[in-house]
Design a protein around this motif. Structure first.
Motif, PDB file in Angstrom:
ATOM      1  N   ILE A 145      29.162  36.093  48.224  1.00 31.68           N
ATOM      2  CA  ILE A 145      27.976  35.515  48.989  1.00 31.68           C
ATOM      3  C   ILE A 145      29.097  34.957  50.043  1.00 31.68           C
ATOM      4  O   ILE A 145      30.007  33.938  50.067  1.00 31.68           O
ATOM      5  N   GLN A 170      38.319  39.239  31.480  1.00 29.53           N
ATOM      6  CA  GLN A 170      36.268  38.696  31.234  1.00 29.53           C
ATOM      7  C   GLN A 170      36.475  37.992  30.532  1.00 29.53           C
ATOM      8  O   GLN A 170      35.804  37.142  29.787  1.00 29.53           O
ATOM      9  N   ALA A 200      42.142  46.465  36.894  1.00 27.05           N
ATOM     10  CA  ALA A 200      41.929  46.445  38.318  1.00 27.05           C
ATOM     11  C   ALA A 200      42.543  45.288  39.320  1.00 27.05           C
ATOM     12  O   ALA A 200      42.201  44.234  38.486  1.00 27.05           O
ATOM     13  N   ILE A 240      36.372  50.922  41.001  1.00 25.31           N
ATOM     14  CA  ILE A 240      35.307  51.065  42.303  1.00 25.31           C
ATOM     15  C   ILE A 240      36.657  51.473  43.700  1.00 25.31           C
ATOM     16  O   ILE A 240      37.889  50.472  43.267  1.00 25.31           O
ATOM     17  N   HIS A 246      42.671  36.910  43.500  1.00 24.12           N
ATOM     18  CA  HIS A 246      41.515  35.943  43.963  1.00 24.12           C
ATOM     19  C   HIS A 246      40.721  35.045  43.278  1.00 24.12           C
ATOM     20  O   HIS A 246      40.154  34.401  43.860  1.00 24.12           O
ATOM     21  N   SER A 247      40.547  36.018  41.769  1.00 24.49           N
ATOM     22  CA  SER A 247      40.475  35.106  41.021  1.00 24.49           C
ATOM     23  C   SER A 247      40.922  34.141  40.785  1.00 24.49           C
ATOM     24  O   SER A 247      42.161  33.233  40.717  1.00 24.49           O
ATOM     25  N   TYR A 287      28.615  32.116  38.931  1.00 31.71           N
ATOM     26  CA  TYR A 287      28.207  32.998  39.421  1.00 31.71           C
ATOM     27  C   TYR A 287      30.464  32.632  39.679  1.00 31.71           C
ATOM     28  O   TYR A 287      30.965  31.972  38.953  1.00 31.71           O
ATOM     29  N   ASP A 324      33.066  33.855  52.891  1.00 31.71           N
ATOM     30  CA  ASP A 324      33.577  32.783  53.962  1.00 31.71           C
ATOM     31  C   ASP A 324      34.685  33.276  53.950  1.00 31.71           C
ATOM     32  O   ASP A 324      35.119  33.087  54.954  1.00 31.71           O
ATOM     33  N   THR A 353      39.543  41.624  48.822  1.00 26.27           N
ATOM     34  CA  THR A 353      39.412  43.302  48.740  1.00 26.27           C
ATOM     35  C   THR A 353      37.992  43.788  48.579  1.00 26.27           C
ATOM     36  O   THR A 353      36.967  43.022  47.855  1.00 26.27           O
ATOM     37  N   GLY A 395      42.492  43.420  43.177  1.00 19.73           N
ATOM     38  CA  GLY A 395      42.525  43.366  43.917  1.00 19.73           C
ATOM     39  C   GLY A 395      43.437  42.652  44.313  1.00 19.73           C
ATOM     40  O   GLY A 395      45.094  42.877  45.067  1.00 19.73           O
ATOM     41  N   VAL A 396      43.343  41.069  45.355  1.00 20.87           N
ATOM     42  CA  VAL A 396      44.776  40.484  45.526  1.00 20.87           C
ATOM     43  C   VAL A 396      44.803  39.065  44.665  1.00 20.87           C
ATOM     44  O   VAL A 396      45.460  38.192  45.285  1.00 20.87           O
TER      45      VAL A 396
END
Ligand code: FAD
Length: 545
Positions: A174, A538, A87, A225, A92-93, A500, A159, A164, A89-90
């Motif tokens: 966080i 991952q 999956a 999700i 941003h990893s 993290y 921040d 997503t 999202g955008v």
């Protein structure tokens, strides 16, 4: 080839149950019709621009059922027995976490981002609360805009809001509100998930709780999700936003900790800044925010908070902004970096959760490593304390010293941007990555006197696992790895920190990362994604045929 042709092909493919087409055409066509994606976003890169694992196919679902059919067809098809699915999202990893080498990338933005407000009872307090149901591919900025139309807002943020819902909940989510309200994953009441087997499951603390706790912070390993129900509260109108400078690190952290103890501020973070680009010359900035509707009350709170602080440098800088502008503050940074051509560059980022009693040593390690490499860090260094008891330890997210009594730990992010010329494989990018690795090795090794390590080791010994048992091998292997990292870390040992947004090259690193949570993580994987189809980027589990 024109976009029209692609859309005709798309229609033809829609006659089949889902849409598959090649990554290059996906990005080309998607951008003009979807202004929230950057024009350069495509499915093969991520924000890190360090790892490029190209997928064979991109998949653009219209509904959770499309994702379910895709995963069911992969699981049951013998000629797709090496196909993996990520999956996205955008993207941003920063280390390829949302990529799938030769596999299928699911563009989660194509799901309807339905955002709906409702009211329900909280399990813990039995009080009624407003909530928002948001699609897994919705951006947090979209959630904010929609909830604010109803005078409501989520409580816990990142921040930056162009991330997503599914992407941040797979990590934790966080920011400076986490000390008060917990991370974003602690503010979720319910999720819809499509498991690796293709089952569509609704889960919460009361229903399918194993999967609920598993996916929150679960790095995309157990399911995708597609909807999350998030707690809301009334949105304030305005924010007093303060920045207070320090030249003494101990005073700075003491004041940060004092503020989270008092709990008067709605947001607390801090920064390390190099004067004249030199790591030997630094100062610190404590940043806090007070949300308000009534100016007089806010001013009283602000005066009380400032009177608790022991800053010695210049006067604090206070600004008064709208709540929306405060939450969306990083967007201005993005726009400024984009103008300078410094947004789409490699980002060798490093984020760690550091135990409170190690934060001084950690700061010294960071500055020493940067000084030795003689390359100042271009980008913010964020450092703030937060509270462990605001996290639900049943969830997959990993915190330092699980067994320790200490409630405070620090989130530290070194958000370095590389010069555009530092491409993957170049000596400069390698040097940044090596600096990170040095820091990770020392920081994540266990301190020699760490009670948590002792407890884990003692538990392992107590189980009296026969030496022929696979678990005995794991324990031996883990212990020998711990010995190696302790040697690297010197006499004092490591710091017991945890990464993290973690990145490890192989499963051994992950075992150490999860520590006593590893067994459960592995068990959930075998139940919900037994063929290890999901989130290959991952690098935790190898695809099974
Ligand atoms: P992706 O990078 O696309 O995906 C991340 C992982 O989650 C991948 O493994 C992917 O397969 C999986 N995934 C994605 N969507 C789903 C889904 N719906 N269901 C299951 N798995 C899924 N993080 C913070 O916590 N706090 C911050 O303040 C913060 N600030 C940031 C600022 C910037 C400028 C950037 C670039 C990142 C920041 N992040 C922050 C990190 C961010 O939380 C992660 O990058 C996170 O992965 C979200 O990005 P994404 O939505 O693009 O997810």
């Amino acid at each position: 080839m024109s976009c029209l042709l692609h859309s005709l092909q798309l229609k033809a493919l829609l006659l089949h149950s889902f849409v598959l087409f090649h990554a290059s055409s996906f990005s080309w066509c998607l951008s003009p019709t979807n202004p929230t994606l950057s024009p350069h976003a495509n499915l093969t890169t991520d924000f890190g621009r360090i790892i490029y694992n190209y997928p064979n196919e991109a998949f653009q679902p219209q509904s959770p059922q499309d994702i379910s059919q895709l995963l069911k067809s992969i699981s049951s098809s013998p000629n797709r027995n090496n196909v993996t699915v990520a999956a996205r999202g955008v993207g941003h990893s920063t280390y390829g976490q949302a990529q799938a080498l030769n596999g299928i990338v699911i563009g989660m933005r194509s799901l309807t981002p339905y955002i709906q407000i409702g009211e329900a009872q909280l399990v813990a307090s039995k009080n009624s609360t407003f909530y928002v149901d948001a699609g897994g591919g919705a951006l947090w900025i979209e959630v904010l805009k929609e909830t604010m139309k109803h005078g409501l807002t989520p409580r816990s943020w990142t921040d930056y809001l162009y991330l997503t819902v599914g992407g941040t909940l797979s990590n934790a989510g966080i920011s400076g509100q986490a000390y008060k309200y917990g991370p974003q994953i602690a503010n979720v009441m319910e999720v819809d998930v499509v498991t690796g087997k293709g089952d569509i499951v609704t889960c919460s603390e009361m229903e399918n709780s194993d999967l609920f706790y598993g996916v929150l912070g679960g790095l995309g390993q157990f399911g995708i999700i597609t909807r999350a129900r998030i707690v809301l509260e009334p949105a304030p109108r305005r924010v007093k936003w303060a920045r207070v400078p320090y030249d003494d690190f101990n005073q700075f952290t003491a004041d940060e900790e004092q503020l989270i103890k008092l709990g008067d501020v709605n947001y607390l973070e801090g920064f390390i800044t190099f004067k004249d680009n030199s790591p030997s010359n630094v100062y610190y900035t404590l940043e806090f925010a007070i949300y308000y509707n009534d100016e007089g009350d806010a001013q009283k709170t602000l005066d009380r908070v400032l009177s608790q602080l022991n800053f010695s440098m210049s006067m604090p800088n206070i600004t008064d902004v709208s709540y929306f502008d405060f939450l969306n503050r990083v967007k201005a940074e993005e726009e400024s970096l984009r103008k300078k051509g410094l947004w789409e560059v490699p980002h060798p980022w490093l984020t760690l959760f550091v135990p409170r009693n190690q934060i001084g040593r950690f700061k010294d390690l960071l500055l020493r490593t940067t000084l030795e490499a003689n390359t100042p860090i271009a980008g913010p260094i964020i450092i703030y304390p937060t509270l462990k008891d605001k996290w639900n330890q049943n969830m997959s997210a990993v915190l330092p010293q699980a067994n320790s009594e200490e409630n405070v730990f620090y989130a530290v992010s070194v958000l370095r941007s590389s010069p555009p010329s530092c491409t993957p494989g170049s000596p400069c990018l390698e040097s940044f990555l090596n600096q990170n690795q040095k820091i990770i090795e020392v920081a994540t090794a266990e301190p020699t006197t760490n009670k948590a390590t002792a407890t884990v080791d003692a538990t392992a010994r107590k189980t009296k696992t026969p030496m022929s048992h696979p678990r005995a091998e794991i324990i031996q292997k883990t212990e020998s790895m711990r010995m190696e990292v302790r040697t690297e870390a010197g006499d004092e040992g490591g710091m017991g920190a945890k990464q993290y947004l973690p990145y490890y090259k192989d499963q051994n690193g992950w075992r150490l990362h999860f520590g006593e949570k590893w067994g459960r993580f592995e068990e959930l994987k075998s139940r919900f994604d037994p063929l290890n189809i999901l989130a290959p980027g991952q690098r935790i589990f190898q695809r099974k045929p």
